[in-house]
Design a protein around this motif. Structure first.
Motif, PDB file in Angstrom:
ATOM      1  N   SER A  81       0.832  -1.213   0.000  1.00 58.92           N
ATOM      2  CA  SER A  81       0.000   0.000   0.000  1.00 58.92           C
ATOM      3  C   SER A  81       0.867   1.264   0.000  1.00 58.92           C
ATOM      4  CB  SER A  81      -0.955  -0.002   1.190  1.00 58.92           C
ATOM      5  OG  SER A  81      -0.229   0.006   2.402  1.00 58.92           O
ATOM      6  N   VAL A  82       1.982   1.261   0.725  1.00 58.01           N
ATOM      7  CA  VAL A  82       2.885   2.424   0.714  1.00 58.01           C
ATOM      8  C   VAL A  82       3.474   2.614  -0.674  1.00 58.01           C
ATOM      9  CG1 VAL A  82       5.123   3.236   1.576  1.00 58.01           C
ATOM     10  CG2 VAL A  82       3.408   2.394   3.174  1.00 58.01           C
ATOM     11  N   MET A  83       3.865   1.518  -1.329  1.00 56.63           N
ATOM     12  CA  MET A  83       4.421   1.622  -2.683  1.00 56.63           C
ATOM     13  C   MET A  83       3.384   2.196  -3.649  1.00 56.63           C
ATOM     14  SD  MET A  83       7.535   0.815  -2.529  1.00 56.63           S
ATOM     15  CE  MET A  83       7.917   0.677  -4.254  1.00 56.63           C
ATOM     16  N   PHE A  84       2.135   1.737  -3.544  1.00 50.33           N
ATOM     17  CA  PHE A  84       1.104   2.275  -4.417  1.00 50.33           C
ATOM     18  C   PHE A  84       0.850   3.752  -4.139  1.00 50.33           C
ATOM     19  CE2 PHE A  84      -0.579  -2.146  -5.205  1.00 50.33           C
ATOM     20  CZ  PHE A  84      -0.248  -2.135  -6.553  1.00 50.33           C
ATOM     21  N   CYS A  85       0.868   4.146  -2.871  1.00 47.27           N
ATOM     22  CA  CYS A  85       0.665   5.560  -2.533  1.00 47.27           C
ATOM     23  C   CYS A  85       1.801   6.413  -3.096  1.00 47.27           C
ATOM     24  CB  CYS A  85       0.568   5.736  -1.024  1.00 47.27           C
ATOM     25  SG  CYS A  85      -0.965   5.113  -0.322  1.00 47.27           S
ATOM     26  N   LEU A  86       3.036   5.946  -2.968  1.00 50.53           N
ATOM     27  CA  LEU A  86       4.165   6.704  -3.510  1.00 50.53           C
ATOM     28  C   LEU A  86       4.091   6.822  -5.032  1.00 50.53           C
ATOM     29  CD1 LEU A  86       7.116   5.364  -1.323  1.00 50.53           C
ATOM     30  CD2 LEU A  86       5.999   7.596  -1.193  1.00 50.53           C
TER      31      LEU A  86
ATOM     32  N   TYR B 189       2.839  10.010  -9.831  1.00 52.74           N
ATOM     33  CA  TYR B 189       2.003  10.180 -11.024  1.00 52.74           C
ATOM     34  C   TYR B 189       1.248  11.500 -10.981  1.00 52.74           C
ATOM     35  CZ  TYR B 189      -2.099   9.629 -13.980  1.00 52.74           C
ATOM     36  OH  TYR B 189      -3.103   9.840 -14.894  1.00 52.74           O
ATOM     37  N   GLN B 190       0.702  11.836  -9.821  1.00 53.00           N
ATOM     38  CA  GLN B 190      -0.064  13.073  -9.695  1.00 53.00           C
ATOM     39  C   GLN B 190       0.825  14.305  -9.868  1.00 53.00           C
ATOM     40  OE1 GLN B 190      -2.593  12.970  -6.340  1.00 53.00           O
ATOM     41  NE2 GLN B 190      -3.824  14.678  -7.027  1.00 53.00           N
ATOM     42  N   LYS B 191       2.044  14.260  -9.334  1.00 54.44           N
ATOM     43  CA  LYS B 191       2.975  15.380  -9.532  1.00 54.44           C
ATOM     44  C   LYS B 191       3.316  15.544 -11.013  1.00 54.44           C
ATOM     45  CE  LYS B 191       5.183  15.277  -5.015  1.00 54.44           C
ATOM     46  NZ  LYS B 191       6.418  14.962  -4.285  1.00 54.44           N
ATOM     47  N   ASN B 192       3.606  14.431 -11.689  1.00 51.95           N
ATOM     48  CA  ASN B 192       3.902  14.495 -13.121  1.00 51.95           C
ATOM     49  C   ASN B 192       2.710  15.033 -13.901  1.00 51.95           C
ATOM     50  OD1 ASN B 192       6.474  13.551 -12.820  1.00 51.95           O
ATOM     51  ND2 ASN B 192       5.963  11.435 -13.337  1.00 51.95           N
ATOM     52  N   LEU B 193       1.523  14.596 -13.527  1.00 57.60           N
ATOM     53  CA  LEU B 193       0.320  15.063 -14.207  1.00 57.60           C
ATOM     54  C   LEU B 193       0.137  16.565 -14.012  1.00 57.60           C
ATOM     55  CD1 LEU B 193      -2.233  14.209 -15.804  1.00 57.60           C
ATOM     56  CD2 LEU B 193      -3.380  14.030 -13.598  1.00 57.60           C
ATOM     57  N   ASN B 194       0.347  17.047 -12.789  1.00 62.38           N
ATOM     58  CA  ASN B 194       0.205  18.482 -12.521  1.00 62.38           C
ATOM     59  C   ASN B 194       1.226  19.301 -13.311  1.00 62.38           C
ATOM     60  OD1 ASN B 194      -1.939  18.103 -10.810  1.00 62.38           O
ATOM     61  ND2 ASN B 194      -0.697  18.082  -8.959  1.00 62.38           N
ATOM     62  N   THR B 195       2.463  18.827 -13.377  1.00 59.78           N
ATOM     63  CA  THR B 195       3.476  19.572 -14.145  1.00 59.78           C
ATOM     64  C   THR B 195       3.149  19.569 -15.632  1.00 59.78           C
ATOM     65  OG1 THR B 195       4.864  17.598 -14.271  1.00 59.78           O
ATOM     66  CG2 THR B 195       5.334  19.161 -12.492  1.00 59.78           C
ATOM     67  N   MET B 196       2.625  18.443 -16.141  1.00 59.81           N
ATOM     68  CA  MET B 196       2.242  18.388 -17.554  1.00 59.81           C
ATOM     69  C   MET B 196       1.080  19.334 -17.841  1.00 59.81           C
ATOM     70  SD  MET B 196       2.611  14.309 -18.381  1.00 59.81           S
ATOM     71  CE  MET B 196       1.718  14.456 -19.903  1.00 59.81           C
ATOM     72  N   VAL B 197       0.106  19.394 -16.938  1.00 62.09           N
ATOM     73  CA  VAL B 197      -1.037  20.291 -17.130  1.00 62.09           C
ATOM     74  C   VAL B 197      -0.579  21.739 -17.094  1.00 62.09           C
ATOM     75  CG1 VAL B 197      -3.160  21.100 -16.013  1.00 62.09           C
ATOM     76  CG2 VAL B 197      -2.785  18.668 -16.326  1.00 62.09           C
ATOM     77  N   GLU B 198       0.291  22.075 -16.142  1.00 66.47           N
ATOM     78  CA  GLU B 198       0.809  23.449 -16.073  1.00 66.47           C
ATOM     79  C   GLU B 198       1.605  23.800 -17.323  1.00 66.47           C
ATOM     80  OE1 GLU B 198       3.049  23.852 -12.501  1.00 66.47           O
ATOM     81  OE2 GLU B 198       1.305  23.574 -11.202  1.00 66.47           O
ATOM     82  N   HIS B 199       2.404  22.869 -17.812  1.00 69.09           N
ATOM     83  CA  HIS B 199       3.191  23.109 -19.022  1.00 69.09           C
ATOM     84  C   HIS B 199       2.267  23.342 -20.224  1.00 69.09           C
ATOM     85  CE1 HIS B 199       6.561  22.930 -21.742  1.00 69.09           C
ATOM     86  NE2 HIS B 199       5.973  21.957 -22.435  1.00 69.09           N
ATOM     87  N   ASN B 200       1.230  22.480 -20.366  1.00 69.85           N
ATOM     88  CA  ASN B 200       0.287  22.644 -21.473  1.00 69.85           C
ATOM     89  C   ASN B 200      -0.474  23.957 -21.363  1.00 69.85           C
ATOM     90  OD1 ASN B 200       1.029  20.225 -22.590  1.00 69.85           O
ATOM     91  ND2 ASN B 200      -0.660  19.067 -21.696  1.00 69.85           N
ATOM     92  N   ASN B 201      -0.846  24.339 -20.135  1.00 67.95           N
ATOM     93  CA  ASN B 201      -1.537  25.619 -19.955  1.00 67.95           C
ATOM     94  C   ASN B 201      -0.637  26.791 -20.335  1.00 67.95           C
ATOM     95  OD1 ASN B 201      -3.914  24.470 -19.130  1.00 67.95           O
ATOM     96  ND2 ASN B 201      -3.494  24.705 -16.935  1.00 67.95           N
ATOM     97  N   SER B 202       0.643  26.710 -19.975  1.00 73.06           N
ATOM     98  CA  SER B 202       1.549  27.812 -20.324  1.00 73.06           C
ATOM     99  C   SER B 202       1.731  27.905 -21.842  1.00 73.06           C
ATOM    100  CB  SER B 202       2.892  27.650 -19.621  1.00 73.06           C
ATOM    101  OG  SER B 202       3.569  26.513 -20.121  1.00 73.06           O
ATOM    102  N   ILE B 203       1.806  26.760 -22.521  1.00 72.79           N
ATOM    103  CA  ILE B 203       1.929  26.762 -23.983  1.00 72.79           C
ATOM    104  C   ILE B 203       0.676  27.364 -24.613  1.00 72.79           C
ATOM    105  CG2 ILE B 203       2.012  25.265 -26.014  1.00 72.79           C
ATOM    106  CD1 ILE B 203       3.871  23.428 -24.442  1.00 72.79           C
ATOM    107  N   GLU B 204      -0.501  26.946 -24.111  1.00 75.86           N
ATOM    108  CA  GLU B 204      -1.759  27.487 -24.640  1.00 75.86           C
ATOM    109  C   GLU B 204      -1.846  28.994 -24.390  1.00 75.86           C
ATOM    110  OE1 GLU B 204      -4.184  26.008 -26.426  1.00 75.86           O
ATOM    111  OE2 GLU B 204      -2.924  24.215 -26.509  1.00 75.86           O
ATOM    112  N   ASN B 205      -1.399  29.424 -23.207  1.00 70.82           N
ATOM    113  CA  ASN B 205      -1.441  30.856 -22.891  1.00 70.82           C
ATOM    114  C   ASN B 205      -0.515  31.657 -23.811  1.00 70.82           C
ATOM    115  OD1 ASN B 205      -3.354  30.635 -20.897  1.00 70.82           O
ATOM    116  ND2 ASN B 205      -1.864  30.523 -19.233  1.00 70.82           N
ATOM    117  N   THR B 206       0.680  31.135 -24.089  1.00 69.34           N
ATOM    118  CA  THR B 206       1.587  31.865 -24.988  1.00 69.34           C
ATOM    119  C   THR B 206       1.017  31.929 -26.403  1.00 69.34           C
ATOM    120  OG1 THR B 206       2.857  29.841 -25.367  1.00 69.34           O
ATOM    121  CG2 THR B 206       3.673  31.354 -23.669  1.00 69.34           C
ATOM    122  N   LYS B 207       0.373  30.826 -26.850  1.00 69.04           N
ATOM    123  CA  LYS B 207      -0.256  30.837 -28.173  1.00 69.04           C
ATOM    124  C   LYS B 207      -1.388  31.863 -28.220  1.00 69.04           C
ATOM    125  CE  LYS B 207       0.603  26.065 -29.614  1.00 69.04           C
ATOM    126  NZ  LYS B 207      -0.042  24.777 -29.911  1.00 69.04           N
TER     127      LYS B 207
END
Length: 129
Positions: free
Chosen positions: A69-74, A79-97
């Motif tokens: 369970s600890v391994m799955f939580c980690l 995964y959630q951190k990577n997802l948040n960074t990808m969403v922020e990156h995509n939002n910044s690209i969309e904003n610059t466009k």
């Protein structure tokens, strides 16, 4: 068995006689004694339960479940951190466009002489960046 009579009824079906309802058909034994049961009762050695082994198995099982369970939580947090960074990156690209599009659109409207439209485009670009 009873002879073949074609595709119709067989001969035993229509040659049967009905049973008489209250006829005694020989002696039916009313009681048959069971064989005597001869068991020998002995005192046998009773092996005590291994409470220590059961406790260790339970403890190892709980530790294994906790580790998994600890391994799955980690992994989920990673995964959630990577997802948040990808969403922020995509939002910044969309904003610059969007900023580039609004800035170019505002410049084009100024060239045509539409100052109100250019002002609205520049104000939207200013809100983005």
């Amino acid at each position: 068995m009873f002879g073949y009579m074609g595709f119709g009824m067989q001969s035993y079906v229509y040659k049967r006689r009905p049973k008489k309802p209250f006829v005694k058909h020989g002696n039916v034994p009313s009681f048959t004694p069971l064989t005597e049961d001869r068991r020998e009762f002995k005192l046998k050695f009773h092996k005590p339960e291994n409470r220590i082994e059961r406790g260790l198995i339970k403890l190892l099982f709980i530790l294994l479940i906790g580790f998994i369970s600890v391994m799955f939580c980690l992994r989920f947090n990673h995964y959630q951190k990577n997802l948040n960074t990808m969403v922020e990156h995509n939002n910044s690209i969309e904003n610059t466009k969007a900023f580039g599009f609004l800035l170019n659109s505002g410049i084009d409207r100024l060239a045509v002489g539409n100052t109100e439209g250019a002002y609205s485009e520049f104000s939207l670009a200013h809100q983005i960046d």
